[in-house]
Design a protein around this motif. Structure first.
Motif, short mmCIF file in Angstrom:
data_model
loop_
_atom_site.label_atom_id
_atom_site.label_comp_id
_atom_site.label_asym_id
_atom_site.label_seq_id
_atom_site.Cartn_x
_atom_site.Cartn_y
_atom_site.Cartn_z
N ARG A 1 4.52 -6.35 -24.74
CA ARG A 1 5.40 -7.51 -24.98
C ARG A 1 4.96 -8.71 -24.16
NH1 ARG A 1 9.81 -9.25 -21.98
NH2 ARG A 1 11.52 -10.27 -23.10
N SER B 1 9.90 -7.61 -30.01
CA SER B 1 11.31 -7.68 -29.60
C SER B 1 11.84 -6.29 -29.39
CB SER B 1 12.16 -8.29 -30.72
OG SER B 1 11.90 -9.64 -30.83
N ASN B 2 12.79 -6.16 -28.49
CA ASN B 2 13.54 -4.91 -28.34
C ASN B 2 12.66 -3.72 -27.96
OD1 ASN B 2 15.82 -3.38 -28.37
ND2 ASN B 2 15.86 -3.08 -30.59
N GLN C 1 12.50 -1.94 -23.05
CA GLN C 1 13.21 -0.80 -22.47
C GLN C 1 12.72 0.54 -22.99
OE1 GLN C 1 14.09 -2.57 -24.97
NE2 GLN C 1 15.51 -1.56 -26.34
N ARG C 2 11.78 0.52 -23.93
CA ARG C 2 11.37 1.78 -24.58
C ARG C 2 10.15 2.42 -23.93
NH1 ARG C 2 11.03 0.15 -30.70
NH2 ARG C 2 9.90 2.12 -30.82
#
Ligand code: F6P
Length: 325
Positions: free
Chosen positions: A23, A60-61, A64-65
């Motif tokens: 990211r 995006s999003n 946290q993964r």
């Protein structure tokens, strides 16, 4: 004039925080006027032209993964001159002028050889739970794995105490004992058996001779998986033979150490390193790994970063011995 792209890939064992780094590289690159292509399955995908442009929305999003949205592989083909030639051709076809490689020592060794053979710009990011890359204090994934191990050992402690057992808990790290030594201190374990402490003295005997039975009925020994030492099973079998009055059990934590959501501080680390890769490119750096040293972003030539045996602070061995009495 045709537009040039930065290619980004993850390679080797996945490490939690790789997504945060993907990211950061993507967004920092786009912010600074570049375009980015994601290369799937590491060098395998580069050779197979498994490549797609990444936009800001594509990343995006994911901060946290755990794992890596780009997937990863240990590429045999890239270890061959033919594989690297094909990879170079694909880079030309795809207009990729620089590669950002997130991975461990094997992946960065591949990058070093590739950059020596072809006129390509490679920037590495340290992505491995093992924390064994030279020149950087920390590697993406390490802290999250460490916390996972400590949570597991806390649970093992409950059952070890209830049964008065001696547990050998095997943790990852390949040939490096960072995960074992640090998790032993953080979980209050009685000992760690690590490759860096390999001396003439037998580490198991040293531990037993320290006389832990005098003060404790249960004990936890963290064992680095290091194949040269045989791992936790080897030590458990020895204790069963040599000290039959101990009730011994083994727990091999395995791949659960690699998964999970990255810790907050390591999301920040991955974000700083990802941005650091783009800053490095803009500063004309090539064939360096971006690392963190004394809380500063630093550039380390590949040849340095993949040097064997990153030193482990030996005072930690003394501290564990002192605190486990
Ligand atoms: O290098 C990361 C690592 O998790 C090591 O700690 C471990 O030895 C190895 O990868 C396991 O690899 P694989 O996922 O291929 O079994």
């Amino acid at each position: 004039m045709e537009e040039k792209y930065i290619g980004i890939l993850t390679s080797g064992g996945d490490a939690s925080g790789m997504n945060a780094a993907i990211r950061a590289v993507t967004r920092s690159a786009i912010f600074n006027g570049y375009r980015v292509k994601g290369i799937y399955r590491g060098y395998e995908g580069l050779i197979a032209d498994d490549i797609k442009e990444l936009t800001t929305e594509d990343v995006s999003n994911i901060i946290q993964r755990g794992g890596t949205i780009l997937k990863t592989a240990r590429s045999q083909q890239f270890t061959t001159p033919e594989g690297r030639k094909r990879a170079y051709e694909v880079m030309q076809q795809e207009n990729i002028s620089a590669l950002v490689i997130i991975g461990g020592d094997g992946s960065l060794t591949g990058a070093r050889i590739f950059a020596e053979e072809y006129d390509v710009v490679c920037i590495g990011l340290p992505g491995t739970i093992d924390n064994d890359l030279y020149g950087t204090d920390f590697t993406i994934g390490y802290d999250t794995a460490l916390n996972t191990i400590v949570q597991c050992v806390d649970k093992i402690r409950d059952t070890a105490t209830s049964h008065d057992r001696l547990f050998f808990v095997e943790v990852m790290g390949r040939d490096a004992g960072f995960l074992a030594q640090y998790s032993a201190i953080a979980s209050g374990a009685e000992a760690a058996i690590i490759p860096e402490d390999r001396t003439d003295a037998d580490q198991l005997e040293t531990f037993i001779n320290r006389g832990f039975r005098k003060t404790k009925n249960s004990s936890i020994v963290i064992v680095s998986e290091s194949p040269k030492d045989g791992g936790a099973m080897h030590y458990a079998q020895r204790v069963e033979k040599e000290y039959p009055d101990y009730d011994v059990r083994v727990s091999i934590l395995g791949h659960l150490q690699r998964g999970g959501s990255p810790s907050a501080s390591y999301r920040i680390l991955a974000s700083r390193l990802g941005d650091g890769a783009v800053q490095a490119l803009m500063a004309g750096q090539r064939n360096v790994m971006v690392g963190i040293h004394d809380n500063e972003v630093v550039y380390i030539p590949f040849t340095e970063a993949i040097k064997d045996d990153k030193p482990l602070d030996k005072s930690l061995i003394r501290i564990l011995n002192e605190l486990s009495i």
